[in-house]
Design a protein around this motif. Structure first.
Motif, PDB file in Angstrom:
ATOM      1  N   LEU A   1       0.522  -1.187   0.265  1.00 15.48           N
ATOM      2  CA  LEU A   1      -0.197  -0.166  -0.561  1.00 15.48           C
ATOM      3  C   LEU A   1       0.955   1.084   0.212  1.00 15.48           C
ATOM      4  CD1 LEU A   1      -2.663  -1.036   2.191  1.00 15.48           C
ATOM      5  CD2 LEU A   1      -3.154  -0.629   0.137  1.00 15.48           C
ATOM      6  N   SER A   2       2.652   1.474   0.418  1.00 17.39           N
ATOM      7  CA  SER A   2       3.105   2.271   0.513  1.00 17.39           C
ATOM      8  C   SER A   2       3.344   3.053  -0.623  1.00 17.39           C
ATOM      9  CB  SER A   2       4.252   2.437   1.385  1.00 17.39           C
ATOM     10  OG  SER A   2       5.000   1.095   0.428  1.00 17.39           O
ATOM     11  N   TYR A   3       3.399   2.152  -1.673  1.00 17.96           N
ATOM     12  CA  TYR A   3       4.058   1.841  -2.645  1.00 17.96           C
ATOM     13  C   TYR A   3       2.521   3.234  -3.960  1.00 17.96           C
ATOM     14  CZ  TYR A   3       7.527  -0.747  -3.345  1.00 17.96           C
ATOM     15  OH  TYR A   3       9.017  -0.747  -2.602  1.00 17.96           O
ATOM     16  N   PHE A   4       1.173   2.394  -3.712  1.00 11.90           N
ATOM     17  CA  PHE A   4       0.278   3.476  -4.005  1.00 11.90           C
ATOM     18  C   PHE A   4       0.663   4.690  -3.617  1.00 11.90           C
ATOM     19  CE2 PHE A   4      -1.655  -1.121  -4.275  1.00 11.90           C
ATOM     20  CZ  PHE A   4      -2.301  -1.025  -5.288  1.00 11.90           C
ATOM     21  N   ASP A   5       0.664   5.099  -2.400  1.00  9.78           N
ATOM     22  CA  ASP A   5       0.420   6.363  -1.754  1.00  9.78           C
ATOM     23  C   ASP A   5       1.437   7.061  -1.955  1.00  9.78           C
ATOM     24  OD1 ASP A   5      -2.170   5.174  -0.540  1.00  9.78           O
ATOM     25  OD2 ASP A   5      -0.964   4.255   0.955  1.00  9.78           O
ATOM     26  N   ALA A   6       2.409   6.352  -2.508  1.00 11.17           N
ATOM     27  CA  ALA A   6       3.878   7.165  -3.042  1.00 11.17           C
ATOM     28  C   ALA A   6       3.816   8.389  -3.835  1.00 11.17           C
ATOM     29  CB  ALA A   6       5.209   6.674  -2.897  1.00 11.17           C
ATOM     30  N   ASP A   7       3.924   9.295  -4.387  1.00 13.72           N
ATOM     31  CA  ASP A   7       3.979  10.113  -4.873  1.00 13.72           C
ATOM     32  C   ASP A   7       5.238  10.101  -6.028  1.00 13.72           C
ATOM     33  OD1 ASP A   7       1.683  10.863  -5.506  1.00 13.72           O
ATOM     34  OD2 ASP A   7       2.424  12.751  -2.976  1.00 13.72           O
ATOM     35  N   ALA A   8       5.400   8.754  -6.048  1.00 14.23           N
ATOM     36  CA  ALA A   8       6.719   8.459  -7.080  1.00 14.23           C
ATOM     37  C   ALA A   8       6.778   7.342  -8.259  1.00 14.23           C
ATOM     38  CB  ALA A   8       7.800   7.585  -5.522  1.00 14.23           C
ATOM     39  N   VAL A   9       7.449   7.325  -8.927  1.00 15.54           N
ATOM     40  CA  VAL A   9       7.946   6.248 -10.365  1.00 15.54           C
ATOM     41  C   VAL A   9       8.811   5.004  -9.507  1.00 15.54           C
ATOM     42  CG1 VAL A   9       8.513   5.329 -12.541  1.00 15.54           C
ATOM     43  CG2 VAL A   9       6.989   7.227 -11.751  1.00 15.54           C
ATOM     44  N   THR A  10       9.058   3.938  -9.209  1.00 20.62           N
ATOM     45  CA  THR A  10       9.852   2.969  -8.802  1.00 20.62           C
ATOM     46  C   THR A  10      10.304   2.035 -10.322  1.00 20.62           C
ATOM     47  OG1 THR A  10       9.102   2.774  -6.567  1.00 20.62           O
ATOM     48  CG2 THR A  10      10.247   0.916  -7.230  1.00 20.62           C
ATOM     49  N   ARG A  11      11.301   1.881 -10.268  1.00 19.74           N
ATOM     50  CA  ARG A  11      12.325   0.637 -11.451  1.00 19.74           C
ATOM     51  C   ARG A  11      12.749   0.111 -10.621  1.00 19.74           C
ATOM     52  NH1 ARG A  11      12.867   1.285 -16.834  1.00 19.74           N
ATOM     53  NH2 ARG A  11      12.722   3.904 -16.600  1.00 19.74           N
ATOM     54  N   TRP A  12      12.346  -1.186 -10.849  1.00 19.11           N
ATOM     55  CA  TRP A  12      13.449  -2.519 -10.377  1.00 19.11           C
ATOM     56  C   TRP A  12      14.749  -2.897 -11.455  1.00 19.11           C
ATOM     57  CZ3 TRP A  12       8.688  -1.639  -8.191  1.00 19.11           C
ATOM     58  CH2 TRP A  12       8.146  -2.045  -7.642  1.00 19.11           C
ATOM     59  N   ILE A  13      15.972  -3.086 -11.772  1.00 16.33           N
ATOM     60  CA  ILE A  13      16.537  -3.229 -12.696  1.00 16.33           C
ATOM     61  C   ILE A  13      17.153  -4.730 -12.173  1.00 16.33           C
ATOM     62  CG2 ILE A  13      18.730  -2.503 -13.604  1.00 16.33           C
ATOM     63  CD1 ILE A  13      17.417  -0.218 -13.434  1.00 16.33           C
ATOM     64  N   GLY A  14      17.115  -5.054 -13.630  1.00 15.16           N
ATOM     65  CA  GLY A  14      18.166  -6.393 -12.997  1.00 15.16           C
ATOM     66  C   GLY A  14      18.915  -6.997 -14.218  1.00 15.16           C
ATOM     67  N   GLU A  15      19.833  -7.964 -14.775  1.00 14.58           N
ATOM     68  CA  GLU A  15      20.246  -8.003 -16.000  1.00 14.58           C
ATOM     69  C   GLU A  15      18.833  -8.782 -17.163  1.00 14.58           C
ATOM     70  OE1 GLU A  15      23.559 -11.388 -18.108  1.00 14.58           O
ATOM     71  OE2 GLU A  15      22.799 -11.516 -15.489  1.00 14.58           O
ATOM     72  N   SER A  16      19.301  -7.993 -18.169  1.00 15.27           N
ATOM     73  CA  SER A  16      17.766  -7.944 -19.208  1.00 15.27           C
ATOM     74  C   SER A  16      16.858  -8.262 -18.923  1.00 15.27           C
ATOM     75  CB  SER A  16      18.662  -9.586 -20.276  1.00 15.27           C
ATOM     76  OG  SER A  16      19.911  -9.308 -20.315  1.00 15.27           O
ATOM     77  N   ARG A  17      16.027  -7.389 -17.715  1.00 11.15           N
ATOM     78  CA  ARG A  17      14.911  -7.490 -16.792  1.00 11.15           C
ATOM     79  C   ARG A  17      14.888  -6.097 -16.448  1.00 11.15           C
ATOM     80  NH1 ARG A  17      15.346 -11.855 -13.153  1.00 11.15           N
ATOM     81  NH2 ARG A  17      17.274 -11.488 -13.799  1.00 11.15           N
ATOM     82  N   HIS A  18      13.901  -5.318 -16.844  1.00  9.57           N
ATOM     83  CA  HIS A  18      13.372  -4.392 -15.221  1.00  9.57           C
ATOM     84  C   HIS A  18      11.649  -4.480 -15.355  1.00  9.57           C
ATOM     85  CE1 HIS A  18      12.358  -1.586 -18.862  1.00  9.57           C
ATOM     86  NE2 HIS A  18      12.308  -1.105 -17.900  1.00  9.57           N
TER      87      HIS A  18
END
Length: 348
Positions: free
Chosen positions: A109-126
């Motif tokens: 729920l904290s991600y819903f409420d954040a005024d932010a874009v989140t990016r997770w990065i891994g090898e050949s994927r994000h």
């Protein structure tokens, strides 16, 4: 607040109904043929019933019929030109989680409420994710290597995916990511193949213009696919309002103004998006090490962001450009140049 594209489309439809009641909407139809570009003549065919196709003879055609565009293919054939589909070897899952689905998990729920874009990065994927629709939906867009379309024809762009496979693709990502993905119901996993095509020689032929993915499909590494189509529409709205008359010649010149304002800019952002994807998806090696060190310096408040989507100069290029203002200010000059170019072509 970020709105979902379905909300935008619905709002535009309702506005058209309210302000322009003479507009006829043919929902559930597909563009199947363009038989003439000047005067424009096209055929649309119902997708889900046996009704007869409808032939239309409008003053102009704005073809926003996607990466598998019939209009583009027909135009290129008429011009004796090709622009082949480019296989990016990438695919994407598109996921939307509701607040109700995540109500049991305070961290989600904290991600819903954040005024932010989140990016997770891994090898050949994000994965890139952000709240939309008044923070009632959390939208996730993934990119991963294409392993399920390898034997598919060029006509295939989507496939029903396996939840188990999706979970496996991102098994080494953060626990919060895996909890999000685990909320996707079995049977509702859909995977898209990411394809682009070579730059086109033109977006305009006669009184027909291509719009959106039909002329500039964009990889999702810059969040500019739908945004650039909206810029197309905004510029078309300006230039068509300035078109001096409804003659075929004036309409074609006006569409050339649209192309002049939009084509180079859109194709530049297509290239930046592709470059961003290459940099984000690095495997092991020196380049990955340097990128990760740059992220670490950025986290400490030093250095330049290695993610082009978040780079200040790139953001200025994207968001600091007023396409409608440019179209309005440059219309007279570009319209005149289009007229000269046409006259020279006819004389030569």
């Amino acid at each position: 607040m970020v709105g979902h594209r379905a909300s935008l489309a619905g709002a535009m439809y309702r506005a058209c109904q309210a302000k322009h009641p003479n507009i006829t909407f043919h929902f559930g139809h597909t563009l199947t043929a363009i038989t003439s570009f000047s005067p424009p003549t096209c055929t649309i065919t119902p997708r889900n019933d046996s009704s007869a196709p409808i032939t239309l003879t409008p003053a102009l055609i704005l073809a926003a019929d996607g990466i598998k565009s019939v209009a583009r293919t027909t135009m290129l054939a008429a011009l004796d030109h090709t622009a082949g589909i480019q296989d990016t070897r990438q695919a994407a899952y598109r996921i939307m989680l509701t607040r109700a689905q995540c109500a049991h998990d305070a961290e989600l729920l904290s991600y819903f409420d954040a005024d932010a874009v989140t990016r997770w990065i891994g090898e050949s994927r994000h994965i890139i994710a952000y709240p939309v629709s008044g923070k009632q939906i959390y939208n996730l867009s993934t990119v991963q290597p294409d392993t399920h379309f390898a034997a598919a024809t060029n006509a295939t762009y989507t496939t029903k995916g396996s939840k188990e496979t999706m979970m496996g693709v991102f098994a080494d990502f953060a626990p919060v990511v895996r909890r999000m993905l685990d909320l996707v119901p079995e049977g509702e996993v859909c995977e898209w193949k990411l394809r682009v095509h070579e730059p086109l020689p033109t977006w305009v032929h006669g009184q027909m213009a291509l719009v959106g993915d039909a002329c500039h499909p964009t990889l999702p590494h810059l969040a500019q696919g739908a945004a650039q189509a909206i810029e197309d529409g905004a510029v078309l709205g300006v230039v068509l309002s300035l078109c001096p008359d409804a003659s075929p010649e004036s309409i074609e010149k006006t569409l050339r103004v649209y192309e002049s304002v939009r084509k180079e800019r859109a194709e530049t952002l297509v290239d930046i998006a592709a470059a961003s994807g290459r940099e984000l998806h690095l495997g092991e090696g020196k380049a990955k090490k340097e990128r990760d060190e740059a992220f670490a310096r950025l986290k400490a408040g030093e250095g330049k962001v290695p993610d082009r989507w978040a780079d200040a100069d790139v953001q200025k290029k994207i968001y600091g450009f007023d396409c409608m203002k440019v179209a309005e200010e440059e219309f007279e000059r570009l319209f005149g140049e289009a007229k000269v170019a046409r006259e020279r072509m006819e004389v030569g």
